[in-house]
Design a protein around this motif. Structure first.
Motif, PDB file in Angstrom:
ATOM      1  N   ARG A 197      14.789 -20.068   3.064  1.00  0.00           N
ATOM      2  CA  ARG A 197      13.504 -20.201   3.760  1.00  0.00           C
ATOM      3  C   ARG A 197      12.602 -18.987   3.565  1.00  0.00           C
ATOM      4  O   ARG A 197      11.376 -19.133   3.419  1.00  0.00           O
ATOM      5  N   TRP A 198      13.166 -17.786   3.580  1.00  0.00           N
ATOM      6  CA  TRP A 198      12.314 -16.605   3.705  1.00  0.00           C
ATOM      7  C   TRP A 198      12.328 -15.651   2.512  1.00  0.00           C
ATOM      8  O   TRP A 198      11.776 -14.558   2.608  1.00  0.00           O
ATOM      9  N   HIS A 199      12.901 -16.048   1.372  1.00  0.00           N
ATOM     10  CA  HIS A 199      12.935 -15.083   0.260  1.00  0.00           C
ATOM     11  C   HIS A 199      11.576 -14.933  -0.418  1.00  0.00           C
ATOM     12  O   HIS A 199      11.426 -14.089  -1.308  1.00  0.00           O
ATOM     13  N   HIS A 200      10.578 -15.737   0.004  1.00  0.00           N
ATOM     14  CA  HIS A 200       9.215 -15.540  -0.502  1.00  0.00           C
ATOM     15  C   HIS A 200       8.288 -14.908   0.546  1.00  0.00           C
ATOM     16  O   HIS A 200       7.072 -14.831   0.328  1.00  0.00           O
ATOM     17  N   GLU A 201       8.855 -14.474   1.656  1.00  0.00           N
ATOM     18  CA  GLU A 201       8.051 -13.706   2.616  1.00  0.00           C
ATOM     19  C   GLU A 201       7.784 -12.312   2.045  1.00  0.00           C
ATOM     20  O   GLU A 201       8.537 -11.820   1.195  1.00  0.00           O
ATOM     21  N   LYS A 202       6.700 -11.693   2.503  1.00  0.00           N
ATOM     22  CA  LYS A 202       6.342 -10.356   2.029  1.00  0.00           C
ATOM     23  C   LYS A 202       6.277  -9.385   3.199  1.00  0.00           C
ATOM     24  O   LYS A 202       6.018  -9.778   4.341  1.00  0.00           O
ATOM     25  N   TRP A 203       6.500  -8.127   2.904  1.00  0.00           N
ATOM     26  CA  TRP A 203       6.562  -7.096   3.939  1.00  0.00           C
ATOM     27  C   TRP A 203       5.272  -7.019   4.765  1.00  0.00           C
ATOM     28  O   TRP A 203       5.300  -6.764   5.965  1.00  0.00           O
ATOM     29  N   ASN A 204       4.138  -7.280   4.112  1.00  0.00           N
ATOM     30  CA  ASN A 204       2.857  -7.168   4.816  1.00  0.00           C
ATOM     31  C   ASN A 204       2.412  -8.476   5.475  1.00  0.00           C
ATOM     32  O   ASN A 204       1.303  -8.575   5.998  1.00  0.00           O
ATOM     33  N   GLY A 205       3.247  -9.520   5.425  1.00  0.00           N
ATOM     34  CA  GLY A 205       2.941 -10.772   6.105  1.00  0.00           C
ATOM     35  C   GLY A 205       2.181 -11.778   5.276  1.00  0.00           C
ATOM     36  O   GLY A 205       1.800 -12.839   5.794  1.00  0.00           O
ATOM     37  N   GLY A 254       7.103  -7.428   8.044  1.00  0.00           N
ATOM     38  CA  GLY A 254       8.115  -6.374   8.176  1.00  0.00           C
ATOM     39  C   GLY A 254       9.509  -6.928   8.372  1.00  0.00           C
ATOM     40  O   GLY A 254       9.925  -7.896   7.723  1.00  0.00           O
ATOM     41  N   ASP A 255      10.252  -6.287   9.297  1.00  0.00           N
ATOM     42  CA  ASP A 255      11.638  -6.681   9.483  1.00  0.00           C
ATOM     43  C   ASP A 255      11.805  -7.937  10.345  1.00  0.00           C
ATOM     44  O   ASP A 255      12.913  -8.271  10.757  1.00  0.00           O
ATOM     45  N   ALA A 256      10.701  -8.650  10.604  1.00  0.00           N
ATOM     46  CA  ALA A 256      10.834  -9.985  11.194  1.00  0.00           C
ATOM     47  C   ALA A 256      11.539 -10.917  10.207  1.00  0.00           C
ATOM     48  O   ALA A 256      12.179 -11.891  10.609  1.00  0.00           O
ATOM     49  N   THR A 257      11.415 -10.625   8.931  1.00  0.00           N
ATOM     50  CA  THR A 257      12.181 -11.343   7.912  1.00  0.00           C
ATOM     51  C   THR A 257      13.599 -10.780   7.891  1.00  0.00           C
ATOM     52  O   THR A 257      13.777  -9.561   7.808  1.00  0.00           O
ATOM     53  N   PRO A 258      14.626 -11.603   7.972  1.00  0.00           N
ATOM     54  CA  PRO A 258      16.007 -11.105   7.956  1.00  0.00           C
ATOM     55  C   PRO A 258      16.285 -10.270   6.707  1.00  0.00           C
ATOM     56  O   PRO A 258      15.715 -10.512   5.645  1.00  0.00           O
ATOM     57  N   ILE A 259      17.164  -9.298   6.863  1.00  0.00           N
ATOM     58  CA  ILE A 259      17.478  -8.399   5.754  1.00  0.00           C
ATOM     59  C   ILE A 259      18.033  -9.174   4.561  1.00  0.00           C
ATOM     60  O   ILE A 259      17.794  -8.808   3.402  1.00  0.00           O
ATOM     61  N   HIS A 282       4.596  -5.970  -0.742  1.00  0.00           N
ATOM     62  CA  HIS A 282       5.423  -7.148  -1.021  1.00  0.00           C
ATOM     63  C   HIS A 282       6.850  -6.940  -0.511  1.00  0.00           C
ATOM     64  O   HIS A 282       7.431  -7.828   0.117  1.00  0.00           O
ATOM     65  N   PHE A 283       7.396  -5.745  -0.770  1.00  0.00           N
ATOM     66  CA  PHE A 283       8.815  -5.528  -0.530  1.00  0.00           C
ATOM     67  C   PHE A 283       9.084  -4.498   0.571  1.00  0.00           C
ATOM     68  O   PHE A 283       8.300  -3.579   0.790  1.00  0.00           O
ATOM     69  N   ASP A 284      10.236  -4.670   1.215  1.00  0.00           N
ATOM     70  CA  ASP A 284      10.746  -3.708   2.189  1.00  0.00           C
ATOM     71  C   ASP A 284      10.919  -2.359   1.485  1.00  0.00           C
ATOM     72  O   ASP A 284      11.610  -2.268   0.466  1.00  0.00           O
TER      73      ASP A 284
END
Length: 370
Positions: A276-284, A293-298, A338-340
């Motif tokens: 579900r979330w591997h296309h989320e980005k650090w800046n939302g 940010g870290d709302a996306t699981p590590i 884009h990335f953590d």
């Protein structure tokens, strides 16, 4: 002819030869008897194979008393588990309690009553045999559990690969993509494990499951039409909206599978997060949920970098592979957007390892050198 079991071995220890003679005469019809007239001799005899099954140990002996002998027996791994019965003229309750508290299995006072000695020896040997049976049974059970766990892990691995292959055969990616991204994910997770912020979350077992789950990140692509999935040119805005649905399609498919399980399956939970979330980005600015940010699981933040790096260096129907260094620069540029940032830092520190993984599992059909 069946082979008879060897007689149990009894070691009797007493500094008085007449006491040894009495006990030997009593026990020899039933057991293999060894004798020692001092503590030092007893310790030497106890180390002769096959080792004694039981020791009858006098307490009051010169030079080394029975308690001292017992202490050395317990300190030695070879003799530690041999049961010991104290045989002594000290008949006070305090002496008996002290002997039992040291760890002896029984305490017999002199003058001995021969039938009682024989009965107690028989009882202790039966108990030792029962304990050994339990040890053997537990060892067998542990081996069986380990075998079945390994079998279950293999079934999981094969099932994951089979599911991931469904997406592969419709996309331009290959099985090597799975091996590469698994390698990247493992390297990133192991690197982050040393960061105090992630030590508790990224346990060894978690990293193992995360690596195993990684191939399911694009399982949702099985729901994307070929005309979009395999299009050799840029996608239109409408086509791109459809393409982006693969993240939720994959998550929903895994969630549907979870509903059929009686208990929660951790690797499925991780696979669902990644899908579900591997296309989320650090800046939302990512999709499908615009997490910041870290709302996306590590798990998904790690997968995001691994997937992008592999996409950049791999050939597609619409592009040539990018040199590793160019891909590195693009990911570094995306640090904090884009990335953590923590994940990028591990990637940079292990860039040479990433290149080795990419070379080891390079697509065989590629004619382009990175």
């Amino acid at each position: 002819m069946p082979v008879e079991a060897p007689q149990p071995i009894i070691l009797i220890v007493d500094d008085l030869p007449e006491n040894l003679a009495v006990l030997s005469e009593l026990l020899q019809p039933y057991y293999d008897v060894r004798a020692a007239t001092s503590g030092q001799k007893a310790l030497r005899v106890a180390h002769i194979e096959p080792y004694p099954d039981l020791i009858l140990l006098d307490v009051m002996m010169p030079e080394m008393n029975g308690y001292q002998v017992f202490e050395q027996l317990r300190a030695d791994p070879i003799t530690h588990d041999i049961p010991v019965i104290f045989v002594t003229a000290m008949d006070s309750k305090e002496a008996e309690l002290h002997g039992l508290n040291t760890g002896a299995v029984d305490y017999i006072t002199k003058p001995i009553i021969l039938p009682i000695v024989l009965a107690r020896v028989h009882t202790q040997l039966e108990l030792k045999q029962a304990r050994q049976h339990l040890v053997n049974q537990n060892a067998w059970l542990e081996a069986e559990v380990a075998r079945r766990m390994m079998e279950n892990e293999l079934i999981q691995e094969v099932s994951i690969r089979a599911l991931a292959h469904l997406a592969e055969i419709r996309d331009s990616e290959t099985g090597y993509h799975i091996l590469r991204t698994q390698g990247y994910v493992e390297q990133l997770a192991v690197g982050l494990q040393k960061n105090p912020d992630y030590t508790d979350a990224l346990t060894n077992s978690y990293i193992k499951l995360l690596t195993r789950s990684a191939p399911l990140h694009d399982i949702g692509k099985v729901g994307i039409p070929d005309a979009i999935l395999r299009k050799p040119g840029p996608l239109t805005p409408q086509e791109w909206d459809i393409m982006k649905t693969h993240a939720q399609l994959g998550s929903d498919a895994i969630e549907f599978a979870e509903r059929d399980t009686v208990e929660s399956v951790e690797f499925l939970s991780l696979a669902k997060e990644i899908a579900r979330w591997h296309h989320e980005k650090w800046n939302g600015s990512g999709y499908p949920d615009g997490l910041i940010g870290d709302a996306t699981p590590i798990s998904a933040r790690i997968m995001a970098l691994a997937d992008v790096f592999d996409a950049l260096i791999s050939p597609r129907v619409y592009k040539l592979p990018m040199p590793y260094e160019h891909a590195r620069d693009i990911i570094l540029k995306g640090r904090g957007t884009h990335f953590d940032p923590d994940v990028v830092d591990i990637f940079i520190s292990k860039f040479d390892v990433f290149c080795e993984i990419a070379d080891r599992y390079r697509d065989s059909h590629s004619d382009c050198e990175p």
